[in-house]
Design a protein around this motif. Sequence first.
Motif, short mmCIF file in Angstrom:
data_model
loop_
_atom_site.label_atom_id
_atom_site.label_comp_id
_atom_site.label_asym_id
_atom_site.label_seq_id
_atom_site.Cartn_x
_atom_site.Cartn_y
_atom_site.Cartn_z
N THR A 141 -6.33 18.62 -0.38
CA THR A 141 -5.82 18.59 -1.83
C THR A 141 -6.21 17.36 -2.41
OG1 THR A 141 -3.92 18.27 -1.04
CG2 THR A 141 -4.32 20.51 -1.50
N LYS A 142 -6.69 16.28 -1.58
CA LYS A 142 -6.81 14.84 -2.23
C LYS A 142 -8.14 14.67 -1.33
CE LYS A 142 -4.65 10.46 -2.24
NZ LYS A 142 -3.25 9.85 -1.95
N ASP A 143 -8.83 13.61 -2.38
CA ASP A 143 -10.09 13.16 -1.77
C ASP A 143 -9.96 12.24 -0.65
OD1 ASP A 143 -12.79 12.34 -1.28
OD2 ASP A 143 -12.83 11.15 -2.97
N GLY A 144 -10.56 12.66 0.58
CA GLY A 144 -10.22 12.00 1.80
C GLY A 144 -11.68 11.54 2.36
N THR A 145 -12.67 11.30 1.66
CA THR A 145 -13.97 10.98 1.93
C THR A 145 -14.01 9.51 2.50
OG1 THR A 145 -14.58 10.34 -0.20
CG2 THR A 145 -15.28 12.62 0.30
N ALA A 146 -12.75 8.72 2.47
CA ALA A 146 -13.07 7.47 2.90
C ALA A 146 -12.85 7.56 4.37
CB ALA A 146 -11.92 6.39 2.36
N LEU A 147 -12.26 8.78 4.75
CA LEU A 147 -12.36 8.75 6.27
C LEU A 147 -13.57 9.63 7.05
CD1 LEU A 147 -8.47 10.23 6.54
CD2 LEU A 147 -9.62 8.37 7.90
N ASN A 148 -14.54 10.00 6.10
CA ASN A 148 -15.74 10.42 6.50
C ASN A 148 -16.34 9.63 7.65
OD1 ASN A 148 -15.21 13.00 5.59
ND2 ASN A 148 -16.66 12.53 3.86
N VAL A 149 -16.22 8.35 7.69
CA VAL A 149 -16.60 7.27 8.71
C VAL A 149 -16.13 7.50 10.04
CG1 VAL A 149 -17.13 5.48 6.99
CG2 VAL A 149 -15.05 5.46 8.08
N ALA A 150 -14.75 8.13 10.23
CA ALA A 150 -14.24 8.62 11.28
C ALA A 150 -14.80 10.00 11.98
CB ALA A 150 -12.93 8.47 11.14
N VAL A 177 -5.92 21.19 13.99
CA VAL A 177 -5.80 19.75 14.38
C VAL A 177 -6.97 19.19 13.63
CG1 VAL A 177 -5.64 17.99 15.97
CG2 VAL A 177 -4.45 20.09 16.44
N LEU A 178 -6.65 17.91 13.03
CA LEU A 178 -7.99 17.13 12.59
C LEU A 178 -8.03 15.96 13.58
CD1 LEU A 178 -9.89 16.86 10.26
CD2 LEU A 178 -8.57 15.16 9.35
N GLN A 179 -9.34 15.93 14.21
CA GLN A 179 -9.63 14.68 15.12
C GLN A 179 -10.38 13.90 14.36
OE1 GLN A 179 -12.12 16.00 18.35
NE2 GLN A 179 -12.50 13.96 19.06
N VAL A 180 -9.81 12.60 14.40
CA VAL A 180 -10.63 11.29 13.81
C VAL A 180 -10.91 10.30 14.86
CG1 VAL A 180 -10.32 11.99 11.34
CG2 VAL A 180 -8.92 10.47 12.70
N GLU A 181 -12.05 9.57 14.83
CA GLU A 181 -12.49 8.44 15.70
C GLU A 181 -11.64 7.22 15.05
OE1 GLU A 181 -16.66 8.15 15.67
OE2 GLU A 181 -16.66 10.15 17.24
N GLU A 182 -11.66 6.03 15.43
CA GLU A 182 -11.13 4.87 15.01
C GLU A 182 -12.10 3.69 14.39
OE1 GLU A 182 -6.84 4.00 15.80
OE2 GLU A 182 -7.20 5.08 17.99
N PRO A 183 -12.74 3.95 13.76
CA PRO A 183 -13.78 2.99 13.28
C PRO A 183 -13.28 2.08 12.54
CG PRO A 183 -13.97 4.57 11.60
CD PRO A 183 -13.02 5.19 12.95
N LEU A 184 -12.11 2.02 11.79
CA LEU A 184 -11.47 0.97 11.32
C LEU A 184 -10.15 0.70 11.88
CD1 LEU A 184 -11.35 2.93 7.86
CD2 LEU A 184 -12.87 1.34 8.52
N PRO A 185 -9.47 -0.55 11.67
CA PRO A 185 -8.21 -1.00 12.07
C PRO A 185 -7.24 0.09 12.65
CG PRO A 185 -9.01 -2.46 10.53
CD PRO A 185 -9.82 -1.23 10.34
N PRO A 186 -6.84 0.17 13.76
CA PRO A 186 -5.67 1.51 14.11
C PRO A 186 -4.62 1.70 12.98
CG PRO A 186 -6.34 0.16 15.88
CD PRO A 186 -6.76 -0.59 14.82
N LEU A 187 -4.02 0.45 12.40
CA LEU A 187 -2.92 0.74 11.60
C LEU A 187 -3.55 1.41 10.07
CD1 LEU A 187 -0.07 0.66 10.56
CD2 LEU A 187 -0.42 -1.77 9.70
N ARG A 188 -4.78 0.76 9.88
CA ARG A 188 -5.37 1.47 8.68
C ARG A 188 -5.60 3.09 8.72
NH1 ARG A 188 -4.61 2.37 4.25
NH2 ARG A 188 -6.37 2.99 2.82
#
Length: 156
Positions: free
Chosen positions: A134-143, A46-57
């Motif tokens: 397999t894709k750069d997801g670093t935009a989610l590192n803020v989460a 499982v990948l857990q992320v916080e929600e620092p960006l708008p929920p839909l985004r």
Amino acid sequence: MAPFVVPNPKRYPQKYAAVYMPVSLVEGRVRTPEFLVAKSQWYAIVLQVEEPLPPLRMRCMTGATLGPLDAKDCEKDDPILRADWTVWEDERIVEWGSIPNNCGCIFTNENIFKNVGSFPLDAGKKYVVQVHFTKDGTALNVANPHLIVIPHGDMY
């Protein structure tokens, strides 16, 4: 005196997980430390992320959309979270797969939990999980992403 209530594992996966580790979602491979399985059962990655960006985004970026109506406002490059995974025992692959296209998610007030994969493991054996983003997801590192390997029943 109030009765003792066992905390919900879904709110505290770090307490119930075989592995709970921070990760960067840069394109590439991440290996967990080796862990021992005490009881034969299904496990989940499982990948857990916080929600620092708008929920839909956040749902669009993680692939945690709940259907076509939810996904219609996503960007053409979404989801940015893409991964393949393998489970290793004694330097050999025993299970493998890819992150599912369906949601496979849990939403809390603080986090999104995205299912990456699930598989059976045998008691008394040691395993390592490797996730290949397999894709750069670093935009989610803020989460504040965390990779979790947990008995399926403790998460879902």
